[in-house]
Structure formats: C-alpha cells, structure tokens
Design an enzyme around this catalytic site. Structure first.
Site, mmCIF file in Angstrom:
data_model
loop_
_atom_site.group_PDB
_atom_site.id
_atom_site.type_symbol
_atom_site.label_atom_id
_atom_site.label_comp_id
_atom_site.label_asym_id
_atom_site.label_seq_id
_atom_site.Cartn_x
_atom_site.Cartn_y
_atom_site.Cartn_z
ATOM 1 N N CYS A 2 0.811 -1.215 0.000
ATOM 2 C CA CYS A 2 0.000 0.000 0.000
ATOM 3 C C CYS A 2 0.846 1.268 0.000
ATOM 4 O O CYS A 2 2.012 1.233 0.350
ATOM 5 C CB CYS A 2 -0.886 -0.002 1.225
ATOM 6 S SG CYS A 2 -1.815 -1.532 1.375
ATOM 7 N N ARG A 27 2.714 2.243 -8.211
ATOM 8 C CA ARG A 27 2.840 0.975 -7.502
ATOM 9 C C ARG A 27 1.597 0.105 -7.648
ATOM 10 O O ARG A 27 1.620 -1.072 -7.298
ATOM 11 C CB ARG A 27 3.048 1.232 -6.006
ATOM 12 C CG ARG A 27 4.325 1.956 -5.677
ATOM 13 C CD ARG A 27 4.173 2.734 -4.390
ATOM 14 N NE ARG A 27 3.781 1.881 -3.293
ATOM 15 C CZ ARG A 27 4.622 1.404 -2.393
ATOM 16 N NH1 ARG A 27 5.885 1.701 -2.475
ATOM 17 N NH2 ARG A 27 4.215 0.644 -1.423
ATOM 18 N N TRP A 74 -3.680 -1.730 -1.571
ATOM 19 C CA TRP A 74 -3.551 -2.866 -2.474
ATOM 20 C C TRP A 74 -4.011 -4.045 -1.641
ATOM 21 O O TRP A 74 -3.304 -4.485 -0.733
ATOM 22 C CB TRP A 74 -2.097 -3.004 -2.913
ATOM 23 C CG TRP A 74 -1.957 -3.725 -4.193
ATOM 24 C CD1 TRP A 74 -2.221 -3.245 -5.441
ATOM 25 C CD2 TRP A 74 -1.510 -5.063 -4.383
ATOM 26 N NE1 TRP A 74 -1.969 -4.198 -6.377
ATOM 27 C CE2 TRP A 74 -1.535 -5.325 -5.761
ATOM 28 C CE3 TRP A 74 -1.105 -6.079 -3.524
ATOM 29 C CZ2 TRP A 74 -1.169 -6.544 -6.297
ATOM 30 C CZ3 TRP A 74 -0.739 -7.291 -4.056
ATOM 31 C CH2 TRP A 74 -0.773 -7.509 -5.426
ATOM 32 N N ASN A 100 0.259 -0.288 6.198
ATOM 33 C CA ASN A 100 0.828 -1.100 5.121
ATOM 34 C C ASN A 100 1.454 -2.314 5.790
ATOM 35 O O ASN A 100 2.175 -2.161 6.764
ATOM 36 C CB ASN A 100 1.887 -0.259 4.387
ATOM 37 C CG ASN A 100 2.596 -1.037 3.302
ATOM 38 O OD1 ASN A 100 2.205 -2.156 2.958
ATOM 39 N ND2 ASN A 100 3.645 -0.457 2.763
ATOM 40 N N GLY A 101 1.154 -3.525 5.293
ATOM 41 C CA GLY A 101 1.721 -4.730 5.901
ATOM 42 C C GLY A 101 0.632 -5.711 6.262
ATOM 43 O O GLY A 101 -0.513 -5.580 5.812
ATOM 44 N N GLU A 481 12.735 -21.376 -15.961
ATOM 45 C CA GLU A 481 12.452 -19.988 -15.591
ATOM 46 C C GLU A 481 13.691 -19.105 -15.817
ATOM 47 O O GLU A 481 13.579 -17.973 -16.292
ATOM 48 C CB GLU A 481 11.976 -19.945 -14.128
ATOM 49 C CG GLU A 481 11.684 -18.575 -13.571
ATOM 50 C CD GLU A 481 10.642 -17.767 -14.333
ATOM 51 O OE1 GLU A 481 9.924 -18.332 -15.174
ATOM 52 O OE2 GLU A 481 10.570 -16.550 -14.105
ATOM 53 N N LYS A 485 13.885 -15.795 -18.393
ATOM 54 C CA LYS A 485 14.351 -14.443 -18.067
ATOM 55 C C LYS A 485 15.337 -13.936 -19.120
ATOM 56 O O LYS A 485 15.246 -12.821 -19.593
ATOM 57 C CB LYS A 485 15.049 -14.403 -16.700
ATOM 58 C CG LYS A 485 14.213 -14.564 -15.463
ATOM 59 C CD LYS A 485 12.986 -13.736 -15.397
ATOM 60 C CE LYS A 485 11.806 -14.518 -15.859
ATOM 61 N NZ LYS A 485 10.532 -14.062 -15.869
ATOM 62 N N GLU A 488 13.630 -13.312 -22.539
ATOM 63 C CA GLU A 488 12.659 -12.209 -22.477
ATOM 64 C C GLU A 488 13.342 -10.841 -22.527
ATOM 65 O O GLU A 488 12.887 -9.956 -23.238
ATOM 66 C CB GLU A 488 11.899 -12.256 -21.135
ATOM 67 C CG GLU A 488 10.651 -13.079 -21.113
ATOM 68 C CD GLU A 488 10.003 -13.053 -19.726
ATOM 69 O OE1 GLU A 488 8.808 -12.804 -19.670
ATOM 70 O OE2 GLU A 488 10.698 -13.282 -18.711
ATOM 71 N N HIS A 504 20.078 -36.233 -26.360
ATOM 72 C CA HIS A 504 19.103 -36.685 -27.355
ATOM 73 C C HIS A 504 18.768 -35.572 -28.347
ATOM 74 O O HIS A 504 17.700 -35.604 -28.963
ATOM 75 C CB HIS A 504 17.842 -37.199 -26.648
ATOM 76 C CG HIS A 504 18.115 -38.340 -25.726
ATOM 77 N ND1 HIS A 504 18.499 -39.581 -26.186
ATOM 78 C CD2 HIS A 504 18.141 -38.422 -24.378
ATOM 79 C CE1 HIS A 504 18.715 -40.381 -25.150
ATOM 80 N NE2 HIS A 504 18.508 -39.703 -24.040
ATOM 81 N N LYS A 604 2.778 -7.277 -19.932
ATOM 82 C CA LYS A 604 2.723 -7.764 -18.547
ATOM 83 C C LYS A 604 1.517 -8.663 -18.340
ATOM 84 O O LYS A 604 1.609 -9.704 -17.712
ATOM 85 C CB LYS A 604 2.659 -6.563 -17.599
ATOM 86 C CG LYS A 604 2.628 -6.931 -16.132
ATOM 87 C CD LYS A 604 3.998 -7.379 -15.670
ATOM 88 C CE LYS A 604 4.006 -7.955 -14.283
ATOM 89 N NZ LYS A 604 5.082 -8.962 -14.132
HETATM 90 C C1 G6P Z 1 2.836 -12.630 -19.604
HETATM 91 C C2 G6P Z 1 3.910 -12.028 -18.714
HETATM 92 C C3 G6P Z 1 4.622 -13.123 -17.934
HETATM 93 C C4 G6P Z 1 3.625 -13.934 -17.147
HETATM 94 C C5 G6P Z 1 2.517 -14.491 -18.054
HETATM 95 C C6 G6P Z 1 1.386 -15.071 -17.228
HETATM 96 O O1 G6P Z 1 3.428 -13.370 -20.594
HETATM 97 O O2 G6P Z 1 4.839 -11.312 -19.501
HETATM 98 O O3 G6P Z 1 5.565 -12.539 -17.035
HETATM 99 O O4 G6P Z 1 4.285 -14.989 -16.511
HETATM 100 O O5 G6P Z 1 1.943 -13.440 -18.840
HETATM 101 O O6 G6P Z 1 0.779 -14.028 -16.517
HETATM 102 P P1 G6P Z 1 -0.025 -14.211 -15.199
HETATM 103 O O7 G6P Z 1 -0.447 -12.815 -14.838
HETATM 104 O O8 G6P Z 1 -1.197 -15.095 -15.496
HETATM 105 O O9 G6P Z 1 0.869 -14.812 -14.181
#
Ligand code: G6P
Length: 609
Positions: A2, A27, A74, A100-101, A481, A485, A488, A504, A604
């Site tokens: 928040c 934020r 939030w 906040n917290g 993962e 990164k 991406e 393989h 996003k």
């Molecule tokens: C997009 C974002 C990723 C995310 C994916 C799933 O591709 O760029 O960072 O992992 O969507 O999004 P979600 O909000 O469902 O976790």
C-alpha cells in the site's frame, strides 16, 4: 503493497497528501482514502477504485486542514471495497489509522475485541489494529504512548500512521518490517511509504528504523524505540530524480523487484505459519476436502507455468499426489480428462490472463474444484475460483516476472506442506520443512549478495550466441524460468531441458562460445550433473554452475562456480538458484542496452488470446 502519505504544516494538507498518493500511483492500488480533522472530529473519506473517485468525494466541499493522512490500498485482507479502504477508525472514532503490511495475529485479536463488544465495519486486519490502539488510547495516555503499547500487541509487518481528534497537532507513526520514510521540512513535516512521495516537498529524508515510533509536529520529528527511549534523527539527502525514486533508486523496476524477494518471501508466509510451526490455510477448503482429492491439475502461462512445475515436483515427491501441469492455452482446447475428485489450481500473477481465465471457466462448467494462486486481489481469476490463496508479493511492474515466481512457488510449497499436515502423512516431517521455509527469506538475502559476481559473469559472457539452462529434478524446472528471463529481456536464444535429455538432441548445438548455466542442488544426482557438464565442455562450451555451499564435487568440473546457501529441503535450494539467474539475465540485458522493464513484443498482462 500500500501507499502511505502524511503531512503537517502550513499548506492545505488534504491537497498535499492527495498529491503524495498520486506520486505513489505507479505501484498499483485498488482503493484510496484520506483523514483530517474537522471541528474536533476526524473526517474519513474513502473510495474503492482509482484516485479520481476519491478526488470526486474530496471535491464535494472545500477541504482545508493543516494536517492529514492518506492511503492507497492494495488489498490483502478483504476485497477492494469502500468499507475495506483505509483510513479505519477505532471503536470510539477518536483516532483514524492507515497501514501497510499484514497483522498476523489479527484473527485472535479480533475475537478478543468482539468478546468485549467491539463492532467491525470491514474485514481488514488494519481495523483490528485501530481498535487495539484505540483501546489503549481510551486509558487516557498520549497518542504516542497508546501506539507504543498497541503495537506491542500486534504481530507481523506494519507501517502504521495514526491521527487523533484530541491531539490535533501531531501525526504518530510506527514501523516494523514495512517501509516508512519521513520527510524533514522547515515548519512542515511529512511521511510516506516511499521516497517519491516526499521529493516535491523536501530532499531531507529519514528512513524510519524497525521497531520505532515517530511523532511529527510542525516543530519537528521525534523518534523513540518501543520502550519509549528517544532515538537520534539521522536525515539523508536524496539526490535522485523522481523517476529514479519510484524505482527505489534502482535503475529498473526489475532489479528493484529482484531485490524485494526476501521481503516478499516474508510477506508470503506472514500469518500462514504460527508459532508452533503449523501452517494455517484453514480458510482454503475444509480439511476433509484434501482427503478426497485424487489428482491435481495446475494450469498457467509463462512464469506461472514454470512455478506450477515446481508445484508438481513437490506434490508428487512429498505427497505422492499425481499432478499434471498444463499451459492454459493447451488445456482449454485439449479436451482434458478430468476426474470429479480432482483439484484444478490456477496460478496467475495478474489474475487476468485470458487463456487461464478460459481454462478456469471450462473447469467450472465441468464442476471441478478450483483453487487460485493469484497476486492481484479482486482480479477475475481470484473472484471466479472457488477459493484463492494470495501470493502477497505486492505490485509487480516489470514485464519479466521475478518476485511473483518466488512467491508462487512459496505458496505451492505452503500448500503441499499444509496437505501433508492435514493428512498427518507418515514420513513427512512437516515441522522441519516449515522451519526451512521460514528461513528462506534470510537465505534469499545471501543470494542477492551474489550480484557483483553475476555482474562479472555478465560482462564476460554477454555476447554469447546461445545459453543452455540445465539441471535435474527441481533444478530442471528452475532452469526453464532462468532461460525465460534471459530470452525475455536480453533477447539471447536459450535451450532449456533436463540435463539428461541433452544428449538426445540439444547437444548438437554446443560449440565454442556457447554457455551452459547449470543449477545443481540435488546431492543424489550430483555425479550425473557433472557428467553432463563434461559433455558440454568436451564440445567447447563453458559451464557456469550454481551449487549449494556444501558442494565440493561440482566445483572441480565447472568453469565458473556460484554458491548459494543450501537448505535441508533441497527443493528450496533449487528455488533459490533463480535469484543468481535473474541477476545474470538482468545484467546481461543491461550491458547489451536492452529495454528491460518493457521488453519488445511482450506485455505484462495478456488479456487477449
Ligand atoms: C505474460 C507475462 C509473464 C507472465 C505471463 C502469465 O506473458 O509477460 O511474465 O508470466 O503473462 O501471466 P499471469 O499474470 O497469469 O501470471
């Protein structure tokens, strides 16, 4: 997380705190409110939705005051409604609080207060804190004394700020774990959850220390510890411009979010592990439901899918519960076989991803039990799932997900341990595992100290044509993962697979210049992983190995060694390897001059098919 704002001084305080909230808008938030004294009473104005809603309410009549506090929420406890928005009154409406917290013991306190006749208007933990402090204040002590006594009854993380109708000339704030900064002006003083909200008014800033209480008046700021002993005030001068301040001084949101992970891990388990190391997820499904479930399907996209793979690993290894992980887009068109006793888990940071939402609706139409693991409260997936566990990671702004991943895996781990606890599974030492989970935040802090080493590796290998990400078991999942990164944000092609599968096919791609990043945290297969490293090196590739601090085997094989603190639960060591991988991807991208927070072609939240 928040936004907090507060002002005392000669200006129109309501306008100042509203401006502060606007500066914290980046934020993310879902409701907002303000409190200020009017004719001996504290007026609270609050609304769900954007700041424009609050602005309309404020604009209904002229508002002028020399002191005000404000909050953008939030949601964590209770949905984003007018009632749950802050500020909250105590039982007597003598004080108003913003927070906040997470107050971990709020349910116990709420019960205690209900028994004494208190009535609550919201579902929030904050209102409980307001009543606790209000109760102390009713004893006729000063506001700072009441806050000091009140916070001693609270357990958890908080930055909270209090305004009183009978002591109109002061704002009192307390801090434990959640951030709070004070702005030192001349004849005026401010506070906020984050530095950007102070910068238009002052550049002299005090970062309030843990377990401190601050009193702001026009004459100055006094700080004391929880025993009432005064503490020195040590302002620092902030040089950053406003945009840099929004990123907490970091060059990009992604780096800020990587560094937030220890705090996120703490938030994520806050209120879910009690003093006896028992997991409290009782609100999810009643206990008997867990004994009925014969199969789990985890459904997600992108990073959330990768987190789901970690869930499968743990559910099968720890619980022997058959688990499949599906890409949402495949699941919805794949005519999946669904057992009526199965549970479908939807993992999503945003809670709005179109394919995941469609897959959820498909499961609901087939009357399958659904559980969300979601970051954004009030989002579609959170609302539509039968039950949802929130990851409590705070807003994630960088497109490439970092802290949401660690939080998602942590929630899946909590869930697996909770099921083991409910089912009293022989052979599963839940308490020991929970202990390891509680210590994870501290180990994440140690991993962040690897940044200089990862910068060095990024400088050395930033021009690599291809990067392999390899491992076995849980390490193979994290490798996916790590690879995501790098591709991406640094636009470097990656090849990710379980290490044993390399021969393989993917091995054909290895040639001089190619890098292979290995996660190797599983003692049982260390030798096998070393063999895979040798296969890469024999073809001219370079091996970077991320290993636990007790590993003396792998260091003889790898070209570069990165050491992370090991956990008794190897799965958690594997999870932490993501931190050096995130740092590596970030610094490679930075050195290559890439956009980072908004990589090309990516969004996003993917709300269309
Ligand atoms: C997009 C974002 C990723 C995310 C994916 C799933 O591709 O760029 O960072 O992992 O969507 O999004 P979600 O909000 O469902 O976790």
């Amino acid at each position: 997380m928040c936004g907090i704002a507060g002002y005392i001084g000669p200006r129109n305080a309501v306008e100042v705190v509203f401006d502060q909230l606007k500066r914290l808008e980046y934020r993310g938030y879902d409701s907002a409110g303000v409190a200020f004294p009017v004719n001996g009473h504290i007026e609270v104005l609050k609304r769900a939705g954007k700041l424009t809603e609050l602005q309309k309410l404020i604009g209904e009549e002229p508002r002028d005051s020399r002191i005000a506090i404000a909050h953008s929420r939030w949601a964590t406890h209770g949905g984003p409604t007018n009632e749950n928005a802050h500020p909250h009154y105590d039982a007597y409406e003598r004080i108003a609080i913003i927070h906040n917290g997470i107050i971990e013991n709020y349910l116990e306190l709420r019960e205690e207060l209900l028994a004494k006749g208190h009535k609550f208007r919201s579902q929030t933990d904050t209102e409980v804190a307001a009543h606790v402090i209000g109760e102390e204040y009713a004893g006729g002590i000063s506001l700072e004394e009441a806050v000091r006594k009140g916070v001693k009854r609270l357990r958890g993380a908080y930055a909270l700020v209090v305004l009183s109708q009978s002591e109109e000339g002061k704002i009192v704030a307390a801090r434990n774990a959640s951030p709070l900064v004070l702005g030192v002006g001349s004849g005026e003083n401010l506070l906020a959850s984050d530095i950007p909200a102070l910068l238009p008014y002052t550049r002299e800033v005090v970062i309030l220390e843990e377990d401190s209480i601050a009193t702001l008046t026009t004459a100055g700021i006094q700080v004391m510890d929880l025993d009432g002993r005064p503490k020195p005030l040590e302002p620092i001068h902030i040089e950053w411009d406003i945009a840099a301040a929004e990123r907490g001084g970091y060059e990009h949101f992604m780096l800020k979010e990587i560094h937030e992970q220890p705090e996120v891990l703490r938030q994520c388990i806050a209120g879910r592990v009690d003093d006896k190391l028992e997991i409290r997820l009782d609100q999810v499904f009643s206990e008997h439901v867990w004994t009925e479930i014969d199969r789990v399907n985890i459904i997600a996209c992108g990073t959330a899918y990768n987190a789901g793979l970690m869930g499968k690993h743990l559910f099968e290894k720890l619980l022997r519960l058959p688990t499949d992980v599906y890409y949402s887009s495949e699941f919805r068109y794949g005519d999946p076989v669904l057992s009526p006793r199965s549970l479908a888990i939807f993992v999503s940071q945003s809670g709005e991803t179109a394919d995941t939402l469609a897959a959820l609706r498909l499961c609901k139409s087939r009357r399958i039990r659904t559980l969300g693991i979601v970051n954004v409260i009030g989002s579609s997936i959170a609302r539509e799932c039968d039950r949802t566990i929130f990851t409590q990671a705070g807003p994630e702004i960088s497109v490439a997900s970092t802290k949401a991943y660690t939080a998602q895996v942590t929630v899946l781990t909590l869930l697996a341990m909770y099921i083991a606890q409910v089912q009293e599974m022989p052979g599963v030492r839940v308490e020991e595992a929970v202990q390891e989970l509680v210590g994870l935040a501290e180990r994440a802090e140690v991993c962040l100290k690897l940044e200089d080493q990862m910068i060095g590796l990024a400088e050395k290998y930033k021009d690599m044509p291809l990067c392999f990400f390899l491992g076995r078991g849980a390490d193979a999942n994290v490798a996916l993962e790590g690879a995501l990164k790098l591709k991406e944000i640094a636009y470097i092609p990656t090849e990710e697979s379980p290490a044993g599968e390399m021969k393989h096919g993917p091995l054909a791609l290895v040639q001089p210049g190619v890098i292979a990043m290995f996660g190797s945290t599983d003692r049982e297969v260390r030798d096998k992983v070393v063999s895979s490293m040798k296969e890469i090196q024999a073809r001219g590739g370079t091996v970077i190995a991320i290993v636990t601090d007790d590993d003396t085997v792998t260091e003889k094989a790898a070209d570069e060694i990165v050491r992370i603190p090991g956990s008794k639960l190897e799965f958690l060591s594997a999870l932490l390897t993501i931190i050096p991988m995130q740092l590596f991807a970030y610094h490679v991208a930075r050195l290559r001059g890439c956009e980072i927070d908004q990589p090309r072609n990516l969004a996003k939240s993917v709300t269309v098919e």
